[in-house]
Design a protein around this motif. Sequence first.
Motif, PDB file in Angstrom:
ATOM      1  N   PHE A  27     -23.254 -16.117 106.013  1.00 20.24           N
ATOM      2  CA  PHE A  27     -22.412 -15.183 106.717  1.00 20.24           C
ATOM      3  C   PHE A  27     -22.009 -14.039 105.807  1.00 20.24           C
ATOM      4  N   ALA A  28     -21.522 -12.968 106.449  1.00 23.44           N
ATOM      5  CA  ALA A  28     -21.394 -11.697 105.751  1.00 23.44           C
ATOM      6  C   ALA A  28     -20.168 -11.610 104.861  1.00 23.44           C
ATOM      7  N   GLN A  29     -19.118 -12.327 105.173  1.00 21.66           N
ATOM      8  CA  GLN A  29     -17.902 -12.187 104.398  1.00 21.66           C
ATOM      9  C   GLN A  29     -17.096 -13.471 104.485  1.00 21.66           C
ATOM     10  N   TYR A  30     -16.148 -13.633 103.557  1.00 25.09           N
ATOM     11  CA  TYR A  30     -15.229 -14.748 103.676  1.00 25.09           C
ATOM     12  C   TYR A  30     -13.841 -14.279 103.275  1.00 25.09           C
ATOM     13  N   VAL A  31     -12.842 -15.026 103.708  1.00 26.94           N
ATOM     14  CA  VAL A  31     -11.456 -14.635 103.519  1.00 26.94           C
ATOM     15  C   VAL A  31     -10.703 -15.773 102.829  1.00 26.94           C
ATOM     16  N   THR A  32      -9.891 -15.428 101.852  1.00 22.39           N
ATOM     17  CA  THR A  32      -8.986 -16.378 101.218  1.00 22.39           C
ATOM     18  C   THR A  32      -7.557 -15.913 101.483  1.00 22.39           C
ATOM     19  N   ASN A  33      -6.758 -16.752 102.124  1.00 19.44           N
ATOM     20  CA  ASN A  33      -5.350 -16.458 102.374  1.00 19.44           C
ATOM     21  C   ASN A  33      -4.477 -17.404 101.568  1.00 19.44           C
ATOM     22  N   THR A  34      -3.394 -16.897 100.977  1.00 24.74           N
ATOM     23  CA  THR A  34      -2.430 -17.741 100.284  1.00 24.74           C
ATOM     24  C   THR A  34      -1.040 -17.511 100.856  1.00 24.74           C
ATOM     25  N   TYR A  35      -0.214 -18.559 100.782  1.00 23.20           N
ATOM     26  CA  TYR A  35       1.107 -18.552 101.395  1.00 23.20           C
ATOM     27  C   TYR A  35       2.139 -19.024 100.390  1.00 23.20           C
ATOM     28  N   ASP A  36       3.396 -18.579 100.594  1.00 27.88           N
ATOM     29  CA  ASP A  36       4.465 -19.077  99.739  1.00 27.88           C
ATOM     30  C   ASP A  36       5.055 -20.346 100.337  1.00 27.88           C
ATOM     31  N   ILE A  37       6.093 -20.856  99.687  1.00 22.11           N
ATOM     32  CA  ILE A  37       6.661 -22.140 100.092  1.00 22.11           C
ATOM     33  C   ILE A  37       7.272 -22.097 101.490  1.00 22.11           C
ATOM     34  N   ASN A  38       7.586 -20.884 101.990  1.00 31.44           N
ATOM     35  CA  ASN A  38       8.155 -20.722 103.335  1.00 31.44           C
ATOM     36  C   ASN A  38       7.091 -20.440 104.394  1.00 31.44           C
ATOM     37  N   GLY A  39       5.829 -20.551 104.000  1.00 35.95           N
ATOM     38  CA  GLY A  39       4.756 -20.358 104.972  1.00 35.95           C
ATOM     39  C   GLY A  39       4.402 -18.911 105.237  1.00 35.95           C
ATOM     40  N   ARG A  40       4.917 -17.992 104.442  1.00 40.04           N
ATOM     41  CA  ARG A  40       4.611 -16.574 104.645  1.00 40.04           C
ATOM     42  C   ARG A  40       3.375 -16.192 103.832  1.00 40.04           C
ATOM     43  N   MET A  41       2.497 -15.419 104.448  1.00 43.61           N
ATOM     44  CA  MET A  41       1.297 -14.974 103.739  1.00 43.61           C
ATOM     45  C   MET A  41       1.688 -14.024 102.615  1.00 43.61           C
ATOM     46  N   THR A  42       1.215 -14.315 101.408  1.00 45.71           N
ATOM     47  CA  THR A  42       1.487 -13.452 100.267  1.00 45.71           C
ATOM     48  C   THR A  42       0.286 -12.603  99.866  1.00 45.71           C
ATOM     49  N   SER A  43      -0.926 -13.091 100.174  1.00 51.20           N
ATOM     50  CA  SER A  43      -2.110 -12.289  99.870  1.00 51.20           C
ATOM     51  C   SER A  43      -3.266 -12.726 100.746  1.00 51.20           C
ATOM     52  N   SER A  44      -4.165 -11.786 100.972  1.00 45.67           N
ATOM     53  CA  SER A  44      -5.382 -12.060 101.714  1.00 45.67           C
ATOM     54  C   SER A  44      -6.522 -11.337 101.012  1.00 45.67           C
ATOM     55  N   THR A  45      -7.590 -12.062 100.721  1.00 49.97           N
ATOM     56  CA  THR A  45      -8.732 -11.483 100.019  1.00 49.97           C
ATOM     57  C   THR A  45      -9.978 -11.652 100.866  1.00 49.97           C
ATOM     58  N   LYS A  46     -10.663 -10.557 101.143  1.00 53.58           N
ATOM     59  CA  LYS A  46     -11.905 -10.581 101.911  1.00 53.58           C
ATOM     60  C   LYS A  46     -13.045 -10.105 101.018  1.00 53.58           C
ATOM     61  N   ILE A  47     -14.069 -10.952 100.887  1.00 56.97           N
ATOM     62  CA  ILE A  47     -15.245 -10.604 100.102  1.00 56.97           C
ATOM     63  C   ILE A  47     -16.346 -10.195 101.064  1.00 56.97           C
ATOM     64  N   GLU A  48     -16.850  -8.960 100.914  1.00 61.09           N
ATOM     65  CA  GLU A  48     -17.800  -8.420 101.867  1.00 61.09           C
ATOM     66  C   GLU A  48     -19.217  -8.453 101.300  1.00 61.09           C
ATOM     67  N   ASN A  49     -20.174  -7.987 102.120  1.00 61.66           N
ATOM     68  CA  ASN A  49     -21.595  -8.092 101.788  1.00 61.66           C
ATOM     69  C   ASN A  49     -21.944  -7.544 100.414  1.00 61.66           C
ATOM     70  N   ASP A  50     -21.332  -6.443 100.049  1.00 60.45           N
ATOM     71  CA  ASP A  50     -21.708  -5.777  98.808  1.00 60.45           C
ATOM     72  C   ASP A  50     -20.914  -6.294  97.612  1.00 60.45           C
ATOM     73  N   ASN A  51     -20.361  -7.505  97.750  1.00 60.75           N
ATOM     74  CA  ASN A  51     -19.568  -8.106  96.690  1.00 60.75           C
ATOM     75  C   ASN A  51     -18.337  -7.268  96.354  1.00 60.75           C
ATOM     76  N   THR A  52     -17.799  -6.620  97.377  1.00 65.31           N
ATOM     77  CA  THR A  52     -16.550  -5.892  97.249  1.00 65.31           C
ATOM     78  C   THR A  52     -15.400  -6.784  97.686  1.00 65.31           C
ATOM     79  N   SER A  53     -14.340  -6.793  96.903  1.00 61.09           N
ATOM     80  CA  SER A  53     -13.155  -7.586  97.214  1.00 61.09           C
ATOM     81  C   SER A  53     -12.076  -6.667  97.787  1.00 61.09           C
ATOM     82  N   VAL A  54     -11.693  -6.916  99.044  1.00 64.73           N
ATOM     83  CA  VAL A  54     -10.610  -6.173  99.683  1.00 64.73           C
ATOM     84  C   VAL A  54      -9.378  -7.080  99.663  1.00 64.73           C
ATOM     85  N   ARG A  55      -8.380  -6.730  98.873  1.00 62.27           N
ATOM     86  CA  ARG A  55      -7.196  -7.565  98.689  1.00 62.27           C
ATOM     87  C   ARG A  55      -5.991  -6.909  99.338  1.00 62.27           C
TER      88      ARG A  55
END
Length: 590
Positions: A27-55
């Motif tokens: 598949f073309a891309q994948y996403v990594t999401n991280t959360y704090d202790i209260n369940g709030r998203m603190t970061s999201s990282t998407k790796i795309e076809n050209d090995n670019t990281s969109v954070r």
Amino acid sequence: MLKKLKSIYRILFISTICLLVFPYQAFAQYVTNTYDINGRMTSSTKIENDNTSVRTFYSYDPNGNLKSKKTTTEPWRNFNVSTFPVNDNFSFEKDVNQNNLPDFWETAWRIGSSTSPSATIIKATSTDSSVDGSSLYRLNNGKGEASSYQYVLSDPIAVGGKATYRIQAYMRYLLSAGVAEMTVIQADAGNNTIQQSSRSFKSGGGKWNKNSITFDTLEKATSIRIRFAVGGEENATLDIDKVTFANVIQATSTAKAKIAFNGNSSFEKDQNNDGKPDQWDVSWRNGTSSGAFAAIVSYLPGVEGKNQYRLFSGTGDAASYMYALSEKVPVAGGATYKLSVSMLYALSQGSANMSILEFAADGSTTNEIHNVYRNGGWSWKVNSKTFTAQPNTTHIAIRFAVGGEVSAYLDIDQVQIELAGAADINDNASFETKDNTNNLPDLWTTAWRNGTSANPSAERVLIDTLGFTEGLCMYRLFGGTGTTNSYQYAHSSPIPVAASVTYTLSAAMRYTLNQGGHAEMSVIQLDKNGTNIGEAHSTASNGGWQWHNQYMDIVTLPNTTHIIIRFAVGGEASGAYLDIDDVRIINKSW
């Protein structure tokens, strides 16, 4: 090197939800999401076809409302660890004087009264393999006295003061009662010993083990010597191969760990007296100018030592360029390096060029990186370039050039390299070494079970046919059987890190966990008193008993001095397994 082909999978890796994994290639891309202790998203990282990281990073006010959202785009940096030779005979291939002792490693002695001790070059065979090249260095402590030890010592290796270094060596031994040792001896400018650091290794299984030792140099340190030893039982044997510097986090350093590019990085040696520095003898002129040359000069103040390497483009043809080329030096494919060179030039019209040439194992060119410099004002400048070697690169060479105007000069001195990108998390990141009786890997000996399950375990085991990438061993956790409320834990010893820095953690993890259980990777931050001041957790499941690269971003707190990496598995009455290997980290502020 004993490696198995990577089977890398990427997953959606979050604290509360884990989705089914598909191969990275599918598949073309994948996403990594991280959360704090209260369940709030603190970061999201998407790796795309050209090995670019969109954070995308999220922050919240004290009431939990979204305060800011920041998105950055950057190249995705892989987790190949950079290594570099400790000297020009790091794999023991050279023996110019044919005394059967490798050049730069000829100091050898035995302490004790055993008979027939030895230190000698051994040619590899199909049944007595090496790791790199055709030779290895074999030590034997002799017979008749178990307490005897055989030693070998390297020639001095240049280092900088107040920096963190890691020495990595492949060592093969089978010791039931004896010990193999690796020691780093620091010396000052007067060659006085000012500090020693040692690690000892037992058992070994008769296989090649990738062992390392990490140390901080003292402020006065200018060189190190590496010493190996074996003994403690009769006829104890140690084989050594491929001794390199390896990248390290460098959290406790006040200076970057710089390494000489080769054994003549400051151009002091000219053994054949041809006026050109050894290991930089290849030079040529493109064009029709007169009087062009490449030669050692020593009548101007340089940066290091008494010599510099001078290139002169000649007279009569402004388009002419003078070139000089180094011999090839081994590097790790896919790893990140920073090359720095002291250069002296004026060049109001012409240019000085520094090129990094990459080569595959068969000698073909895999990549070229070119840098151009002008208007130097005839004063010394440190020019640098950070680059990531191509995956199939095995060696690099450095090429310098000057020209583009009549009578163009370029002086070069102190060619150095720094190791960047990913680092093994500690000196046992792939769980190869064990210096205890409970089969727990060194630096990962804290393990326990929470709950009431039967027969939980944490142990260092040999890789199987589905093993991952590094060495012979992995760490296996088993949550036990009979209940869903039990988890098996294991964590590292404290690892020094810098405060207020973003790190990305990577670990190879294998699991199934399709019956409600999960695997967990956690980072625990400690202050200078060893107090827990913050934790971050990520979970994974539904792994299909395949290896997956798991990633986790953390930002250390202002008073953080160390972190602990903790793994856990459980939540299934039938028994939950987690295999771990190859734990690595990137300092994102490098």
